[in-house]
Design a protein around this motif. Structure first.
Motif, mmCIF file in Angstrom:
data_model
loop_
_atom_site.group_PDB
_atom_site.id
_atom_site.type_symbol
_atom_site.label_atom_id
_atom_site.label_comp_id
_atom_site.label_asym_id
_atom_site.label_seq_id
_atom_site.Cartn_x
_atom_site.Cartn_y
_atom_site.Cartn_z
ATOM 1 N N ASP A 568 -6.722 36.164 -53.827
ATOM 2 C CA ASP A 568 -7.821 35.213 -54.012
ATOM 3 C C ASP A 568 -8.552 35.481 -55.316
ATOM 4 N N GLN A 569 -8.720 36.753 -55.632
ATOM 5 C CA GLN A 569 -9.400 37.122 -56.866
ATOM 6 C C GLN A 569 -8.602 36.657 -58.083
ATOM 7 N N ALA A 570 -7.288 36.890 -58.062
ATOM 8 C CA ALA A 570 -6.441 36.492 -59.184
ATOM 9 C C ALA A 570 -6.466 34.981 -59.369
ATOM 10 N N GLU A 571 -6.456 34.232 -58.269
ATOM 11 C CA GLU A 571 -6.504 32.771 -58.387
ATOM 12 C C GLU A 571 -7.814 32.326 -59.019
ATOM 13 N N ALA A 572 -8.928 32.928 -58.602
ATOM 14 C CA ALA A 572 -10.223 32.542 -59.155
ATOM 15 C C ALA A 572 -10.306 32.874 -60.646
ATOM 16 N N ILE A 573 -9.802 34.040 -61.025
ATOM 17 C CA ILE A 573 -9.831 34.447 -62.440
ATOM 18 C C ILE A 573 -8.959 33.516 -63.268
ATOM 19 N N PHE A 574 -7.735 33.264 -62.777
ATOM 20 C CA PHE A 574 -6.822 32.393 -63.502
ATOM 21 C C PHE A 574 -7.431 31.001 -63.683
ATOM 22 N N THR A 575 -8.011 30.461 -62.623
ATOM 23 C CA THR A 575 -8.585 29.110 -62.689
ATOM 24 C C THR A 575 -9.727 29.056 -63.685
ATOM 25 N N PHE A 576 -10.534 30.106 -63.741
ATOM 26 C CA PHE A 576 -11.653 30.158 -64.691
ATOM 27 C C PHE A 576 -11.145 30.181 -66.130
ATOM 28 N N TYR A 577 -10.159 31.013 -66.410
ATOM 29 C CA TYR A 577 -9.621 31.091 -67.768
ATOM 30 C C TYR A 577 -8.936 29.781 -68.185
ATOM 31 N N ARG A 578 -8.190 29.206 -67.239
ATOM 32 C CA ARG A 578 -7.514 27.954 -67.563
ATOM 33 C C ARG A 578 -8.531 26.862 -67.897
ATOM 34 N N ALA A 579 -9.650 26.853 -67.181
ATOM 35 C CA ALA A 579 -10.694 25.863 -67.459
ATOM 36 C C ALA A 579 -11.293 26.081 -68.844
ATOM 37 N N LEU A 580 -11.461 27.344 -69.252
ATOM 38 C CA LEU A 580 -12.024 27.626 -70.573
ATOM 39 C C LEU A 580 -11.069 27.242 -71.692
ATOM 40 N N LEU A 581 -9.753 27.459 -71.493
ATOM 41 C CA LEU A 581 -8.788 27.315 -72.586
ATOM 42 C C LEU A 581 -7.875 26.100 -72.440
ATOM 43 N N GLY A 582 -7.945 25.410 -71.310
ATOM 44 C CA GLY A 582 -7.230 24.156 -71.189
ATOM 45 C C GLY A 582 -5.882 24.242 -70.501
ATOM 46 N N SER A 583 -5.148 25.322 -70.699
ATOM 47 C CA SER A 583 -3.825 25.428 -70.083
ATOM 48 C C SER A 583 -3.405 26.886 -70.043
ATOM 49 N N ALA A 584 -2.387 27.150 -69.213
ATOM 50 C CA ALA A 584 -1.811 28.495 -69.119
ATOM 51 C C ALA A 584 -0.521 28.542 -69.939
ATOM 52 N N PRO A 585 -0.202 29.690 -70.515
ATOM 53 C CA PRO A 585 0.977 29.745 -71.385
ATOM 54 C C PRO A 585 2.311 29.801 -70.649
ATOM 55 N N ARG A 740 -19.780 24.987 -79.329
ATOM 56 C CA ARG A 740 -18.891 25.175 -80.489
ATOM 57 C C ARG A 740 -18.041 26.421 -80.326
ATOM 58 N N PHE A 741 -18.607 27.453 -79.711
ATOM 59 C CA PHE A 741 -17.854 28.690 -79.532
ATOM 60 C C PHE A 741 -16.627 28.453 -78.662
ATOM 61 N N PHE A 742 -16.802 27.855 -77.496
ATOM 62 C CA PHE A 742 -15.662 27.670 -76.595
ATOM 63 C C PHE A 742 -14.710 26.596 -77.099
ATOM 64 N N ALA A 743 -15.210 25.608 -77.822
ATOM 65 C CA ALA A 743 -14.309 24.641 -78.450
ATOM 66 C C ALA A 743 -13.445 25.340 -79.501
ATOM 67 N N GLY A 744 -14.053 26.259 -80.238
ATOM 68 C CA GLY A 744 -13.297 27.022 -81.229
ATOM 69 C C GLY A 744 -12.261 27.920 -80.588
ATOM 70 N N MET A 745 -12.599 28.544 -79.472
ATOM 71 C CA MET A 745 -11.631 29.393 -78.771
ATOM 72 C C MET A 745 -10.446 28.565 -78.287
ATOM 73 N N ARG A 746 -10.712 27.380 -77.757
ATOM 74 C CA ARG A 746 -9.610 26.525 -77.297
ATOM 75 C C ARG A 746 -8.735 26.095 -78.472
ATOM 76 N N ARG A 747 -9.352 25.745 -79.583
ATOM 77 C CA ARG A 747 -8.574 25.322 -80.745
ATOM 78 C C ARG A 747 -7.734 26.486 -81.272
ATOM 79 N N PHE A 748 -8.316 27.663 -81.327
ATOM 80 C CA PHE A 748 -7.599 28.847 -81.812
ATOM 81 C C PHE A 748 -6.391 29.131 -80.925
ATOM 82 N N TYR A 749 -6.573 29.060 -79.609
ATOM 83 C CA TYR A 749 -5.468 29.306 -78.684
ATOM 84 C C TYR A 749 -4.352 28.283 -78.874
ATOM 85 N N GLU A 750 -4.693 27.027 -78.939
ATOM 86 C CA GLU A 750 -3.669 25.989 -79.057
ATOM 87 C C GLU A 750 -2.935 26.075 -80.395
ATOM 88 N N GLN A 751 -3.652 26.399 -81.459
ATOM 89 C CA GLN A 751 -3.024 26.446 -82.782
ATOM 90 C C GLN A 751 -2.101 27.644 -82.948
#
Length: 874
Positions: A568-585, A740-751
């Protein structure tokens, strides 16, 4: 094809091609090889020509037959049917020694039986596949030279002699080695402040000056005069004991650099000549033991000071000339000869012996014209053969003291050409430990008499070199098959393809099972963990954009109960990160809960290994920078974050490790704030800040793994690359704002997904996202290692109209940093108001309107959230 080996300094290499095929009675090809060797030994052209068919094509082989020779050797490595019926292709290695010079080459010899029954075999074609020229058997000369006043210089390095003797060894038409004995001084003065700090940690002084009595120098024959300046070596009489001691120095050091051990071709020590401008100096000191200085133009960081006894790099950096040529920043890819596109690894592991038998295929694309390919493989593994698709077995050089194998290609590979190699190997590879990924521990005063041993496990991952890979980290797709004794299980990089397959070995072999994994998405490296696991949970998740992902949780048998909570903990952590960055690799995430004496974990692509400490663990880790006793979920949150930071997004070189560890550390702290509220995030940041302030003086974040390396204290690395980096990211967020910070993190990850990134890449993305110039921010906090001292004062001003302001003034010393400081204004009636003071210059002023009805200003709390990396004074 003529090849000049690019051999890194501080190594010796061994030719470990497959052993020669044994000659058999009636084996015509083997007798032909023996006759060819006898002809080469004598240099008799008529004997050589007698071995040839009338229509033979000899290429350049006849030049080996000309001129005097001391010795000649021919070894058969492989044979295969030729294209013409009845003919065979022989893979031959030759070695010709002419006095102190040697030449090795690999040939394809096509042979056929003689025309008449029982006639000797004949050679129809000889094609050179590869060759290495410029081999020398070094010998120290008997002539002594006066070393009094001698001064030998290289970049940031000097050896100067008060008195003593010099002896030399020649190669390539001049002096290539020098032995110094007497009274001398070694001086090493790196210009960079971070490098001077490492030298200071090692020697207690930022400039290393140490007496020595013996030294050994290797250099290009044409470079000696440049290194000595106007000085010249003057002959001098010396005693036999002086010559004997000089020879002892020569024998001790000559085999450590630029040296090839040719195994069955020659038992002597053969040496390459350093490239012009390169130099290695081995210096014996009483105070520090053996110090090695190296100047190597082929390396991105070409200046090294190495301590041999502890195997530690004291200093490692690019010279001013190198930096001017390549720029301030670099990527490891700049020196990559090829890009690996796919791995196919099939290994059989016997964990009780830590033994691996492997067969691996590598498909790579050449980046430049190549006559040889260097693979990285654990030194303890014996390379049984290397073969190229369509060409059979190849000669390869095994690097002694390093995990490198140099393979000579049958024909040069042009840029863009695909290279396919099959490597068979075997030997002992110890299970990898999780050094930087586990907390530092100390033994308690009393040991628990009840000891529960953890479930055995074996880890083969990024530092094991258990499969052939590029010397430069690379992203590639992969297929991995691991066979282990039953009932052991395997988790590895990729999605498991079905259940394990029983392996039908003949008795008395124990039952075994094969596990197969496949990764269709690029991964940085391959990992496998062997232990006993039981399945706990498997559930589908959303990887982002509606794409499916499977979360699996497995555990050591004793940990199955605890692992249900982990799911349950791993699912919650994964879901939180995916929401911040948009997708999982990656389309699968397996969390393996394993037993260990230490907390921590490891996170290759596709899975997370999480240490679960046993109740009887007799260690304490509270003094470690990453010990967060009040938040036990931190470790798993950190490790899951690595699926994005460190795996999907790699780093360009070791200086950029913070993009993995610092980002994962901050995301774990963010999850703590999400799960437990802002107070939890604040508490974690305060602990991280405390460690960052305590250890910042040890060097900049940009020093990567070398932080704490000199003093052998991995806590320094975690305090700075983990904790300080996380605090720096939080300060950046405060400066640019959450959106702007989290938008930048998402852009950095995708690029940068499935690629490598550096600090400058991150800076440019954040600048594009925020519209701010962040150069000063990163210069101070990532490349620098100072901490500002800040004095903040305030006064209250009441204007004629009745408006009241608190005027806050700040002055920073010790450098100018971009620094966000939280101030809490407290008034008489208890009202509090938080404001942000942003320092970007040496001084700043902030005016804050207040409500006079709330009473006078009782106090201004400086850095009230304790998240600014500064020392505050009144």
């Amino acid at each position: 094809m003529r090849a000049r080996l690019r051999v890194v300094v501080l190594l010796a290499a061994a030719l470990t091609a497959a052993p020669p095929l044994p000659a058999q009675t009636g084996d015509g090809p083997a007798r032909l090889v023996l006759a060819l060797e006898e002809a080469m030994q004598t240099g008799a052209m008529e004997r050589f020509r007698a071995l040839l068919a009338t229509d033979a094509r000899t290429g350049t082989f006849e030049r080996l037959m000309r001129g005097p020779r001391t010795r000649a050797v021919v070894r058969e490595r492989d044979r295969a049917p030729a294209s013409a019926p009845g003919e065979v292709d022989l893979l031959l290695d030759t070695f010709v020694e002419r006095g102190a010079e040697g030449h090795i080459a690999t040939w394809r010899a096509t042979a056929r039986p003689g025309a008449e029954a029982g006639a000797p075999w004949q050679i129809t074609a000889l094609d050179e596949l590869s060759a290495v020229d410029g081999l020398y058997r070094l010998a120290l000369g008997a002539q002594a030279y006066d070393a009094r006043g001698l001064r030998l210089s290289a970049t940031d390095f000097t050896l100067q002699m008060r008195t003593g003797l010099a002896y030399t060894a020649d190669a390539g038409g001049g002096v290539t080695a020098v032995v110094l004995r007497g009274r001398g001084e070694m001086i090493f003065t790196p210009p960079d402040p971070a490098e001077r700090r490492q030298v200071e940690i090692f020697s207690k002084s930022p400039a290393l000056r140490v007496p020595f009595e013996e030294a050994f120098i290797r250099l290009h024959p044409g470079d000696l005069q440049n290194r000595l300046g106007v000085q010249a070596l003057t002959p001098r009489q010396a005693s036999e004991s002086d010559a004997r001691r000089a020879l002892q120095v020569f024998d001790a050091f000559a085999g450590r650099t630029y040296t090839l051990d040719l195994q069955d071709l020659s038992r002597d020590r053969w040496s390459l000549v350093p490239a012009f401008g390169d130099l290695v100096a081995e210096v014996r000191t009483k105070k520090f033991g053996n110090l090695t200085y190296a100047l190597s133009s082929g390396e991105a960081e070409n200046v090294t000071l190495f301590h041999r006894e502890s195997r530690r790099n004291i200093s490692l950096y690019a010279s001013a000339a190198q930096r001017a040529q390549r720029g301030r920043f670099y990527s490891d890819d700049d020196r990559a000869d090829y890009d690996i596109e796919h791995h196919d690894v099939d290994v059989r592991v016997t964990p009780s012996r830590e033994w691996i038998e492997g067969a691996a295929s590598v498909r790579a694309r050449a980046r430049r014209r190549l006559s040889s390919v260097t693979l990285r493989l654990a030194e303890s593994l014996v390379v049984r053969s290397v073969a190229a698709k369509g060409h059979g077995r190849l000669m390869h050089l095994r690097v002694i003291g390093q995990n490198n194998v140099i393979v000579t290609l049958p024909t040069p590979a042009e840029p863009g050409e695909i290279i396919e190699l099959d490597v068979r190997y075997g030997g002992r590879v110890p299970s990898q430990t999780l050094d930087r990924e586990a907390a530092a521990v100390a033994a308690p005063q009393q040991m628990d008499p009840i000891v529960i041993p953890p479930e055995p496990r074996w880890i083969y991952s990024n530092r094991s070199y258990w499969y052939p890979q590029s010397p430069v980290g690379d992203f590639a797709t992969a297929r991995v098959r691991v066979t282990v004794p039953d009932p052991l299980d395997v988790i590895a990089t990729g999605v498991q393809l079905g259940p394990p397959e029983p392996v039908a070995d003949p008795p008395p072999a124990a039952p075994a099972r094969a596990f197969t994994f496949e990764s269709a998405r690029p991964v940085r490296y391959l990992s496998a963990v062997i232990s006993r696991f039981v399945p706990v949970v498997s559930r589908p998740l959303d990887a982002g954009g509606g794409a499916p992902l499977t979360l699996n949780v497995i555990a050591s048998p004793r940990q199955a109960g605890r692992a249900r909570d982990v799911a349950d903990q791993a699912e919650a952590i994964f879901t939180f990160y995916r929401a911040l960055l948009g997708s999982a690799p990656y389309p699968q995430l397996t969390v393996a809960v394993s037993e260990s004496e230490l907390p921590g974990g490891h996170s290759p692509a596709y899975f997370v290994l999480l240490n679960q400490t046993l109740p009887s663990a007799a260690m304490t880790w509270r003094a470690d920078p990453v010990s967060f006793d009040n938040y036990p979920a931190f470790f798993i949150a950190h490790e899951i974050a690595h699926q994005w930071w460190g795996q999907a997004v790699g780093w360009k070189n070791y200086h950029e490790q913070w993009i993995s560890e610092g980002f994962a550390q901050y995301f774990a702290a963010l999850y703590a704030g999400e799960e437990r509220g802002p107070a939890a995030l604040g508490n974690l940041l305060r602990q991280m800040r405390r460690w960052a302030l305590e250890r910042s003086g040890d060097g900049p974040i940009h020093l990567g793994y070398r932080l704490g390396h000199v003093q052998r204290d991995s806590r320094v690395y975690r305090a700075l690359v983990y904790n300080k980096s996380a605090v720096v990211l939080h300060m950046l967020r405060r400066i640019v704002g959450d959106e702007r910070f989290f938008a930048g993190m998402r852009r950095f990850y995708e690029q940068t997904k499935f690629g490598k990134a550096g600090t400058e890449d991150f800076r440019l993305v954040m600048e594009a996202e925020t519209g701010r110039n962040l150069e000063q921010f990163f210069d101070g906090w990532i490349y620098g290692f100072g901490v500002p001292t800040v004095r903040i004062t305030h006064r209250v001003e009441t204007h004629p109209g009745g408006e009241t302001e608190v005027v806050i003034s700040a002055v920073q010393t010790g450098g100018v940093y971009d620094l966000p400081v939280t101030l809490t204004i407290e008034q008489r009636n208890g009202a509090k108001r938080d404001v942000l003071l942003l320092l970007t210059e040496a001084s700043a002023e902030l005016r804050v309107p207040i409500d006079a009805a709330a009473g006078r200003v009782r106090r201004v709390h400086v850095d009230s959230d304790e998240s600014a990396l500064a020392r505050f004074v009144r």
